[in-house]
Design a protein around this motif. Sequence first.
Motif, PDB file in Angstrom:
ATOM      1  N   TRP A  75       5.882 -10.223   1.883  1.00 14.26           N
ATOM      2  CA  TRP A  75       4.818  -9.267   2.162  1.00 14.26           C
ATOM      3  C   TRP A  75       4.632  -8.409   1.153  1.00 14.26           C
ATOM      4  N   LEU A  77       3.008  -5.225  -0.791  1.00 12.87           N
ATOM      5  CA  LEU A  77       2.363  -3.741  -0.555  1.00 12.87           C
ATOM      6  C   LEU A  77       2.024  -3.025  -1.918  1.00 12.87           C
ATOM      7  N   TRP A 111       8.454   6.182  13.595  1.00 11.18           N
ATOM      8  CA  TRP A 111       7.246   5.144  13.208  1.00 11.18           C
ATOM      9  C   TRP A 111       6.286   5.923  11.877  1.00 11.18           C
ATOM     10  N   THR A 113       2.485   5.039   9.548  1.00 10.88           N
ATOM     11  CA  THR A 113       1.480   4.413   9.362  1.00 10.88           C
ATOM     12  C   THR A 113       1.391   4.322   7.835  1.00 10.88           C
ATOM     13  N   ARG A 115      -0.881   2.793   4.343  1.00 17.50           N
ATOM     14  CA  ARG A 115      -1.973   2.347   4.060  1.00 17.50           C
ATOM     15  C   ARG A 115      -1.684   1.565   2.596  1.00 17.50           C
ATOM     16  N   ASP A 118      -3.323  -5.394  -0.580  1.00 26.98           N
ATOM     17  CA  ASP A 118      -3.064  -6.742  -0.803  1.00 26.98           C
ATOM     18  C   ASP A 118      -3.132  -7.092  -2.042  1.00 26.98           C
ATOM     19  N   HIS A 124      -5.480  -2.246   3.688  1.00 24.32           N
ATOM     20  CA  HIS A 124      -4.910  -2.470   4.966  1.00 24.32           C
ATOM     21  C   HIS A 124      -4.272  -1.234   5.304  1.00 24.32           C
ATOM     22  N   GLU A 125      -4.154  -1.133   6.843  1.00 25.48           N
ATOM     23  CA  GLU A 125      -3.258   0.043   7.743  1.00 25.48           C
ATOM     24  C   GLU A 125      -2.432  -0.739   8.509  1.00 25.48           C
ATOM     25  N   THR A 126      -1.089  -0.422   8.407  1.00 31.88           N
ATOM     26  CA  THR A 126      -0.362  -1.126   9.445  1.00 31.88           C
ATOM     27  C   THR A 126       0.766   0.123   9.985  1.00 31.88           C
ATOM     28  N   ARG A 127       0.780  -0.029  11.362  1.00 28.72           N
ATOM     29  CA  ARG A 127       1.843   0.917  11.918  1.00 28.72           C
ATOM     30  C   ARG A 127       3.217   0.251  11.887  1.00 28.72           C
ATOM     31  N   ALA A 128       3.990   0.787  11.653  1.00 32.71           N
ATOM     32  CA  ALA A 128       5.381   0.302  11.479  1.00 32.71           C
ATOM     33  C   ALA A 128       6.233   1.132  12.485  1.00 32.71           C
TER      34      ALA A 128
END
Length: 178
Positions: A75, A77, A111, A113, A115, A118, A124-128
């Motif tokens: 992945w 980023l 946690w 978030t 941004r 790719d 994209h945004e992902t909450r980890a």
Amino acid sequence: MPIREILQLGNPVLRQIATPVADPTSAETARIITDLADTVAHWRATTGYGRAIAAPQIGELQRIVLLRLPGHDIWPLINPSIIDRSPEKLVVWDACLSFLAIFMQVERHAWITVRYQDPAGHWHETRAGHEDDLAELLQHEIDHLDGVLSVDRVVDVKSICTREEFERRFRADSPYGR
């Protein structure tokens, strides 16, 4: 397979701030991503450690992070930034391929978030969070892009231990034991 040398603690490049990637679709960006993937795969195979790596660790001052979580595709980023974070913090074990001989406890947000782009340039945004220990991992890697190392975030110097002692006492209950 272009396995690159990982810069070690004390190398001044690790303390520099990485430059944003102007073109995520470029051949240069693709080359860095391939080098990161091959390098972290090699370290995981030879040491049992290595879930992620940041471009500055191989001497590339570009804002690129690559995750290689067991059981998942790689992945990449590009230009990641933390845009939100929990008020809650956790104390976690941390280590780094740039100083794999020592482990320490650091404080991280529960946690975040993130941004990022790719390799096609899409945002994209992902909450980890806790799953795959993604929040702590992304905070560690994004720190690398800002010249910050986990040794800068030690909560108690008494938590610092050698890799051997960490493996003996703490590895089984850590993300590294998975």
